[in-house]
Design an enzyme around this catalytic site. Sequence first.
Site, PDB file in Angstrom:
ATOM      1  N   TYR A  95       0.817  -1.216   0.000  1.00  0.00           N
ATOM      2  CA  TYR A  95       0.000   0.000   0.000  1.00  0.00           C
ATOM      3  C   TYR A  95       0.847   1.262   0.000  1.00  0.00           C
ATOM      4  O   TYR A  95       0.463   2.272  -0.569  1.00  0.00           O
ATOM      5  CB  TYR A  95      -0.901   0.023   1.240  1.00  0.00           C
ATOM      6  CG  TYR A  95      -2.149  -0.812   1.137  1.00  0.00           C
ATOM      7  CD1 TYR A  95      -2.092  -2.174   0.899  1.00  0.00           C
ATOM      8  CD2 TYR A  95      -3.407  -0.229   1.298  1.00  0.00           C
ATOM      9  CE1 TYR A  95      -3.231  -2.935   0.821  1.00  0.00           C
ATOM     10  CE2 TYR A  95      -4.559  -0.985   1.225  1.00  0.00           C
ATOM     11  CZ  TYR A  95      -4.471  -2.342   0.983  1.00  0.00           C
ATOM     12  OH  TYR A  95      -5.615  -3.092   0.905  1.00  0.00           O
ATOM     13  N   LYS A 124       3.981 -15.633   4.223  1.00  0.00           N
ATOM     14  CA  LYS A 124       4.176 -16.320   2.941  1.00  0.00           C
ATOM     15  C   LYS A 124       5.679 -16.455   2.729  1.00  0.00           C
ATOM     16  O   LYS A 124       6.236 -15.991   1.719  1.00  0.00           O
ATOM     17  CB  LYS A 124       3.502 -15.505   1.813  1.00  0.00           C
ATOM     18  CG  LYS A 124       3.467 -16.182   0.459  1.00  0.00           C
ATOM     19  CD  LYS A 124       2.379 -17.234   0.323  1.00  0.00           C
ATOM     20  CE  LYS A 124       2.534 -17.997  -0.976  1.00  0.00           C
ATOM     21  NZ  LYS A 124       1.538 -19.085  -1.123  1.00  0.00           N
ATOM     22  N   ASP A 178      -2.334 -18.601   2.379  1.00  0.00           N
ATOM     23  CA  ASP A 178      -3.386 -19.290   1.605  1.00  0.00           C
ATOM     24  C   ASP A 178      -4.029 -20.411   2.433  1.00  0.00           C
ATOM     25  O   ASP A 178      -5.248 -20.589   2.428  1.00  0.00           O
ATOM     26  CB  ASP A 178      -2.855 -19.798   0.241  1.00  0.00           C
ATOM     27  CG  ASP A 178      -1.526 -20.528   0.328  1.00  0.00           C
ATOM     28  OD1 ASP A 178      -0.938 -20.587   1.426  1.00  0.00           O
ATOM     29  OD2 ASP A 178      -1.068 -21.051  -0.710  1.00  0.00           O
ATOM     30  N   ASP A 203      -5.866  -7.213   4.578  1.00  0.00           N
ATOM     31  CA  ASP A 203      -7.004  -6.672   3.831  1.00  0.00           C
ATOM     32  C   ASP A 203      -7.878  -7.824   3.342  1.00  0.00           C
ATOM     33  O   ASP A 203      -9.101  -7.810   3.490  1.00  0.00           O
ATOM     34  CB  ASP A 203      -6.495  -5.841   2.652  1.00  0.00           C
ATOM     35  CG  ASP A 203      -7.639  -5.256   1.840  1.00  0.00           C
ATOM     36  OD1 ASP A 203      -8.604  -4.771   2.464  1.00  0.00           O
ATOM     37  OD2 ASP A 203      -7.583  -5.320   0.590  1.00  0.00           O
ATOM     38  N   ASP A 227     -11.655  -9.480   5.088  1.00  0.00           N
ATOM     39  CA  ASP A 227     -12.932  -9.590   4.355  1.00  0.00           C
ATOM     40  C   ASP A 227     -13.451 -11.022   4.408  1.00  0.00           C
ATOM     41  O   ASP A 227     -14.658 -11.256   4.493  1.00  0.00           O
ATOM     42  CB  ASP A 227     -12.774  -9.170   2.885  1.00  0.00           C
ATOM     43  CG  ASP A 227     -13.111  -7.694   2.681  1.00  0.00           C
ATOM     44  OD1 ASP A 227     -12.814  -6.903   3.598  1.00  0.00           O
ATOM     45  OD2 ASP A 227     -13.674  -7.340   1.620  1.00  0.00           O
TER      46      ASP A 227
END
Length: 362
Positions: A146, A196, A228, A252, A256
């Site tokens: 970001y 990751k 994941d 982010d 969600d």
Amino acid sequence: MKTYKIALLSGDGIGPEIATEAKKVLDVIQAQDKAQFECTEALFGGNAYLQTGKSFPRETIEACDAADAIIKGPIGLSKEESDKIPVDEQPERGALLPMRRRYDTFANYRPVYLPKSLAHFSPLKTEVVGDGIDLLMIRELVGGLYFGHKERGIDEQGQRFARETLEYDEGQISRILHVAFGEATKRKGILHNVHKSNVLLSSVLWNEVLEEVATEYPDIEVKHIIVDAAATALCLDPRQFDVMVMENMMGDILSDLGGGILGSLGLMPSACVGPEKAYYEPSHGSAPDIAGRGIANPYAMIGSVAMMLETSFGMVGEARAIWSALAGVFAAGFATADLGGEGATVLDTASFGDKVVERLVG
Ligand code: IPM
Ligand code: MG
């Protein structure tokens, strides 16, 4: 009695409707002589741009600078409206990210919370949800993709390209990890580290710093999970998690997903906390398609008020009262349009707020 200054930025779309309900809740707490709130309303987001030419106008910056805490509604206009705004002034780039940067709100608390009385809203199977979901996602909010270097151009082959960088230094990593270990200490003593590191060097550094920070919290059990796999595990067995920590972009996306397993992003309030200032916002968007119809769910906005009272003002009892009023409305057989829920009576935005207020007044 203490007086707190609050900047109230109602934002775009459904923002003003749900901000009205949040204000009702603040008014009740004030009427109970628990605290005095001086609210300054200010423009922020797409409408702010249309009215002033800036999506984070100077007056709003001043109101936020002067405030003890900020309550912010969702921002963003419909695609057609948004396309009329220059890219740099679009609400996310022109208002939200500058707000995060200005107040260095690196610690984003996103509770994924579904008490037993709301468990029927989850799309997960009853045996998976059990008595509800209660986990806390901690997202690093001012680093990574970001805020890294960004560029666009044309390469030697004449192809358009875009490049953005995912950067973290050890200071940025250790401060968010300290927040996460602190929360794990207050809760169940388990911290899931989402990363990751099989691909990203930034995750390798993240995990190295984690090993160092962990020595200061010998009682916390750290569990590592690749991002994941974490997405799958959140759907299949969310109850294995308690506190989860992750970098910005992963947070982010997974937060969600958190809203998804609850049944709606409308159930996701959040706190964005920096060294000196914090702002509070629902994690959902401005839903321009349903704006002005009085059907938006104000839960996340009211929950954000509860988070502000607890985190910024230390008003733990009042925050608890709000949580229990919110859950109580649903437990009494009501729902909002986003949730559905078999057999539930659907409430409009204002009626939901009124029912929360009724419970707070007792
Ligand atoms: C969130 C939102 C923002 C983000 C958008 C509006 C820029 O999705 O707070 O999760 O990506 O951080
Ligand atoms: Mg998001």
